[in-house]
Structure formats: C-alpha cells, structure tokens
Write an enzyme that holds these catalytic residues in place. Sequence first.
Site, PDB file in Angstrom:
ATOM      1  N   ARG A   1       4.735   5.185  16.101  1.00 52.26           N
ATOM      2  CA  ARG A   1       3.441   5.081  16.791  1.00 52.26           C
ATOM      3  C   ARG A   1       3.327   6.140  17.887  1.00 52.26           C
ATOM      4  NH1 ARG A   1       3.611   0.063  19.335  1.00 52.26           N
ATOM      5  NH2 ARG A   1       5.684  -0.346  18.520  1.00 52.26           N
TER       6      ARG A   1
ATOM      7  N   HIS B   1       9.130  -7.278  18.868  1.00 54.42           N
ATOM      8  CA  HIS B   1       8.726  -5.903  18.579  1.00 54.42           C
ATOM      9  C   HIS B   1       7.551  -5.930  17.613  1.00 54.42           C
ATOM     10  CE1 HIS B   1       8.917  -1.721  17.361  1.00 54.42           C
ATOM     11  NE2 HIS B   1       9.819  -1.495  18.298  1.00 54.42           N
TER      12      HIS B   1
END
Length: 538
Positions: free
Chosen positions: A333, A313
Amino acid sequence: MRETIKRLEATRAFRLKQEIPRLTMAERTNLLEGYHPDFRTEGVCQVRIGPNKGERMQKELTDLLEASGRLDPGRVDLTRVDFDVDVLVIGGGGAGVTTALLAHENGSRVLLATKLRLGDSNTIMAEGGIAAATQANDSLNLHFLDTMGGGLFQNKRDLVRALIEDAPLIVEWLKDLGAMFDTHPNGDLVVSFAGGHCRRRVHSCKDLSGLEFMRVLRDEFYNKGIEVLEFSPAIELMLDENGRCAGAVLLNLETNELLLVRAKAVVLATGGIGRLHPNKYPTTNHYGATADGLVLAYRAGAPLLHMDAIQYHPTGAAWPEQMLGQLITEALRGNGAQLVNKDGERFINELETRDVTSSAVIREVRERKKGIKTPTGMEGVWLDVALIDIRGGAGKLDRMFAGIVHRFKEYGIDVHKEPLLVFPTQHYQNGGVEIGPDGQTSIPGLYAAGEVAGGVQGRNRLGGNSLVDIFVFGRRAGKAAAEYAKRTELPTSLNLEHVRKYQQELAEAGIRQGLRSPLLLPDYTRPEIKKHTAACGA
C-alpha cells in the site's frame, strides 16, 4: 470472484487519479468504536488477581493469567543449579539476540534460552522494514509526533523519544552487520510510506526485511560464541530473598527435565500473543507466540500495560485458503496498491493507520456487504497490487516484493495481473510488560524488550515501528542488564514464593479453571477430537 476482478479492472484508470482524503479525528473515532475488534465487549474481561486486578484485558490472555503454574514450588530443588550466568536472555528472536549481543559486548557472561530454535520468531517473518528519520525532509520530531498519534497518545513519551532518537543509529548498526538494504542506483537508501507516517521513512530489504536482519544477527551471535539453549522455554522466574529477579526455571522440551539458571539479571524477549487468537482471528504470528513472558512477569509481580489493545493488520491473506491470515506487507500500500470492494470502488485512504484501515475493511464486508466471498465462504476485499508496476514501471513488483510474487505464484496467482483477497488478521500486541527507557521493569533485575514489553506503541503501532522497537530496546536492555550485573552479586538464595502466593490468591478468589500456564505451544486440536478423546478416556 472473477466478475469482481473485471469490475476492479474497469475502474483502474479512474482510481489511479482518485484522491481520498484522510479521515478527521471524529470520523476515525466513530470507525474504530463501530468496527474495531478491541471494542467488542465480549472480547475482553476483568482480570481478578495480580498487579492489574480489576483491569480489562483480552479474554484469552486473562484465562492464562488466571491459570495455575506448571510447577509445584514445593517439589523443585532450588539448590541444584545447572547454570550460573550474569545475564539470562529468554527468547531467541530479534530482541533476544540483540540483547544477548549487547550484554556480551558489555562484559557479561550470557546465556540465551529459547523455546524453539534460535531465530524462530515474528522477527524472521517481518516483511515491510524499519522506520527511521534518515531523510533530509524528515525529522525526529515528525517521527515522534506520528508515533504518538498512531498510538492514540497513550504511548509513554520517554519510550517514544528513545525509539525515534535511536532509530537512525539502528539502521547504521544493521548496515555495519551486513544487512543488505534496498538502495537506489546511486547508493541512497530506498524509503517507503507506511500507514500513519507523514514521510517516507521505512527502510526495507525487499519484502524479506526480518529474514535479512535475523541472518546477520545470528551470524554475529554465533561468531561471538554466546551460549544458547534451544527447545528450553522458561516456565517460571525465580526471585531472591530481597524480591530481585534471580534467574528462571527452564523446561527441556526434548527430555522434560527442569533446568535451573541462576542469573544476576534476566531479560524477557518472548514476543507476543498471536497464537492465542484474540477474538478468534487468524494470525500472522509464529508458532511460539503464546504470551509466555507476560504470564511469567505478571506472576512475579510486574504490571502489564494496554493488554486490551490488539493490532489487527488490515491485509492478511484471505485466499487461497492455505495462506489464511498470513501477512501481506503494508509496503504494498505504501507503494501504491489500493483496497477495492466488489464493485471496484475504493473505500478508505490506504495510508490511514492500521487500526482505522482494518476497521474500514471490516465495515465494508460486514455492514456494507461489499466483500468478495471465496468458494469456502471467507470474505474479504481486493488489494490491487498490479498498480505498483503501473505506477512505478514494469519490474518494481519483482524488485521490491519478490517474496509476495513467489508465494502467490505457488498457488497459481500472478500478482502482476491479479489482485489479492485480504481481510484483517491478528498481528501484534500493542501493550505488554511495562518498562522504562532501558527496558527495566518494576522488579529489580528483570528487563523486557520487544513485543513482550509495553508502553512504546500506545494503543496502536505504526508500520515499521516494531523492527526498530526490538533493536532499540534490545540494545538498551542488554547494556543496562550488563551494567546491573556488574554491581550485583550472584544471588545466594533462590525462591518461588511468588508462585506459591499467586496460587493462594487464585484459591482465595475461587478460580479453578483447569488451565496451566505458560501455555508454551498452541492447542489446535479440533473440539470434536477432544470430545472423542475425553469419551474414550471416560
């Protein structure tokens, strides 16, 4: 670190208007091959025995597949059965509990056995949410294409079709169970972007989605009165004289006693591999993620798929030190947070897929030398989280990311003002035990669901597609196992011949490494302590 934060703040106005195009396929390939840990040759090796003999897998997993079992088959009394059930579910996370609920709903007597407590799993730690095409501007075909592309088109198409077609139904099922999804004032569901998705389709419960889903699942499980054995991991599968899966040998971790469960069908839902720390990365995974189900299924003869493909990740915590490797949700994000180097510059479109974004972060730090170094020597890049309130209005961070706000506040970091330092962390195993659309493996009577299963995600999973995976295939495997149990008699004989043959194969290959598997719990003893202990023992 403070100086780099000033540079980050100085470029905010520019970055708010900056557009970074997505990479071309050739650029993506070059980035992955150059920097993704999967392409480090020292991280993988050929497995020398078993159904995938000759294939390359993660080294840490290969070591366990080539280890001796925890049982001497000749010393287990297989006539002393402790439990007779229709369906045995091994694993107590989201996939396991979902499987148990559906098997029970379809008329089976179910026993769920889990290594730790019911709910201790990666599910409960999942933050971002669940992907499903529920919006008017979205479609099942778009979700299908995004998932296939994210998996580098190595996914099994029939599994992806099952995943995306069932996904909207899963959202409704969870709502019916009582899950409190994020909603707009008019009651419509809030949906967010995740990397690699072309539409907003991730449904969340703040940044505590997995915790909320496990809350309602456990309530339902206890309300149904389904039997559960905690602190009782499976250490070997049992087969019958026809090669069908016929139950499992469990180990009571409190008494060290063996428990034999005879079952018409067995479902593996043991989760992933993170606590093996592939390529020595930190991990987001829970303490029990030690690849147990992969080892058991492989030893019984079930092939694995894509076990050289691990997901890192992009935004694991790199600071403070106490939080190293912990997940910082992709939804940040998806709602406007940006990745920024020490000079205040963006270097990748934040909605690229996880494999590509992680590779870009690694390149920025290790090749371009534009990372930010912590007082303890760790390096990472900034995630400019404050942009979420700037873009979405004051209060959005608190409203949608209460968990992140609280966790970092504990260490004196105010995410409303300060960026978070991040670096890739091991998050998910993209492959697993190869399954069909109903979770069936190559061994009759053996099913798998959730992260232990392979084929759904190809070589790289998109954000939001793991929570939907565990529920879609947990439901399918639970129903299929119950139907299989209805047309199957309880096994009259049990054996561990496959274990005996596996040991013989190890001996013939000259493999004697001293390990035993399944591992059950990770070993974090420091090398110097091991050396000291060995010296004292000698």
